[in-house]
Design a protein around this motif. Sequence first.
Motif, short mmCIF file in Angstrom:
data_model
loop_
_atom_site.label_atom_id
_atom_site.label_comp_id
_atom_site.label_asym_id
_atom_site.label_seq_id
_atom_site.Cartn_x
_atom_site.Cartn_y
_atom_site.Cartn_z
N ALA A 183 1.16 -1.25 0.02
CA ALA A 183 0.44 0.19 -0.25
C ALA A 183 0.90 1.15 -0.01
N GLY A 184 1.77 1.31 0.68
CA GLY A 184 3.27 2.46 1.10
C GLY A 184 3.28 2.82 -0.45
N MET A 185 3.96 1.74 -0.95
CA MET A 185 4.36 1.55 -2.71
C MET A 185 3.94 1.60 -3.51
N ILE A 186 2.35 1.70 -3.57
CA ILE A 186 1.71 2.13 -4.23
C ILE A 186 1.35 3.68 -4.30
N VAL A 212 -7.31 -1.63 -6.29
CA VAL A 212 -7.90 -2.29 -5.38
C VAL A 212 -7.16 -3.33 -4.57
N LEU A 213 -6.89 -3.07 -3.12
CA LEU A 213 -6.50 -3.77 -2.06
C LEU A 213 -6.78 -4.40 -1.52
N MET A 214 -6.17 -5.68 -0.69
CA MET A 214 -7.17 -6.73 0.32
C MET A 214 -7.15 -6.50 1.02
N GLN A 215 -7.62 -5.60 1.69
CA GLN A 215 -7.98 -4.80 2.58
C GLN A 215 -9.30 -4.32 3.09
N PRO A 265 -8.48 6.67 1.25
CA PRO A 265 -8.90 7.38 0.18
C PRO A 265 -8.33 6.42 -1.07
N GLY A 266 -9.25 6.94 -2.08
CA GLY A 266 -8.98 6.31 -3.59
C GLY A 266 -8.75 5.02 -4.01
N MET A 267 -8.86 3.58 -2.37
CA MET A 267 -9.10 2.44 -3.08
C MET A 267 -10.12 1.82 -2.87
N ILE A 268 -9.72 0.96 -3.36
CA ILE A 268 -11.37 0.09 -3.41
C ILE A 268 -11.01 -1.26 -2.85
N PRO A 269 -11.78 -1.70 -1.46
CA PRO A 269 -11.66 -2.88 -0.53
C PRO A 269 -12.09 -3.81 -1.79
#
Length: 570
Positions: free
Chosen positions: A144-147, A174-177, A182-186
Amino acid sequence: MSNEKREVSAPHGGLSHVTGALWPPLKSVTIPQLLREAVVAHGDREALVFCDAGIRLTYREFDAVIDRHAAGLLELGVEKGDRVGIWSPNRFEWVVTQFASARIGAILVNINPAYRSSELEYALNKVGCRVLIAASSFKSSDYAGMIRALVPELGGIGEGRLHAARVPDLRHVVLMQDDPGPGMIPFARLQQMASPERLAELDAIDATLDPQDPINIQFTSGTTGMPKGATLSHYNIVNNARFVTDRIALTEEDRLVIPVPLYHCFGMVMGVLGAVSKGARMVFPGEGFDPVQVLDAIEAERATALYGVPTMFVAMLQEMDNRARDLGSLRTGIMAGALCPIEVMRRVNRDMHMEEVTICYGMTETSPVSFQSFTDDPTEKRCETVGRIHPHLEVKIADFDGNTVPVGEKGEIWTRGYSVMSGYWGDEAATRASVNDGWMKTGDLAVLDEDGFCTIVGRVKDMIIRGGENIYPREIEEFLIRHPQVSDVQVFGIPDEKFGEEVCAWAVARPGAELTAEALREHCRGQIAHFKVPRHIRIVEALPMTVTGKPQKFVMRDRMQEILRADPAP
């Protein structure tokens, strides 16, 4: 035992040229069709188990989950032919994405979970990924941090379409979380986005899919530059998966443990698609390899088959010396990535009850397997060779002019048949250099004996194999040369008892610069995958060269081994 006919695997006319059996016939099906066949035949059988996550699904339940996630991808605007990146260790979401993307004809792009920021950026841009699906973290990798560092625009866009400067084709992350920020979709929301209208579109899309369509891109590289995207079709990988699991006589009664990475063909093709082709149960012990987890999973699930590279089997045997397990259910499996020492093979046969374990050889560009031993081949043949040719393939051992050499002579493996990739994504020159008249020039040196057994004896491309990971020196050299104090550098492999080979670098400093080995290691940290970081670094005044100015890696390799024998400290 496989029902494959073996009599056609002997060399022709004294030359190192073999052809595989024509049975079983090739299947012209897509990945969604392969899964549908499994659901019809084995719907109530368990399809997969993720031990650490506590997930167990039957084939029918798994199919329903896939449809909802495929519909969610449609809602994001993903279309047939779009590239969907997956950056994650072995997780349930990885396998769901593998089938959900295929369901709508999107091309899955495997991104090595050990990649760092510069490698991720390169991969996304090389193939134009529209969506990136990623884990939030794994071990020392903060995905997530690198993205967020790569795509700072994420912070202010909510869940709208992304327009990122450094990765211009990327539209969604899309993040597995559950709450990625903000900005990322679960990832879980993809299933919630599956409207009845989108679900209704799936079968219509399925009717447009062709087995020859590209469906998977895996990054590989050579001595000539940065990683290339080997592009594989449904037809390539479905059939290879079938034939690999034919050789170990896998059936719907089997329970296959898969601790090898999913981003490799070993995991996603030989493992996942191979199991689905037979209706077998897939067992994933954990996100990464851990010998305790794997052995516990074998015992708890009464597993019958196991995949791994030799270093994994060595680690499991060592763990069994610490605590015994009941592995009596095991019978077969695959060991690939490097040759297996005969004593290790004997212990695997005896102590792990895997009397029918087989050895494979292949490469990503051939989907991957071309040679594999049979379950009843002698132990010596399963250690000293990589077996005999697979069905519907043709292999010759060629000299530098492309002529087939006599049996027993060394040459380069050339492979032709259904398994050869369609090409390197967006790189016609590299494709032409590797594929000639349908022949894939592998870069691997081998010898065929009179019975058709193949022995790998070297590599044209100087590739390093460290613990089953393929490492390409040129890629590391091009990264190290960017250090401002480096004027020249060469990377090569040296033998290592634990990993088979370790990465070594010799570097020449720029005039007046005070270059150190630690400075080069620091240059690598967080930028390239950990297994590519040279274990041994030597700063030298000059590199040994031929009279024509070519670096002599064999001289460096021999000298480095002498140095390490005198002083084994890195």
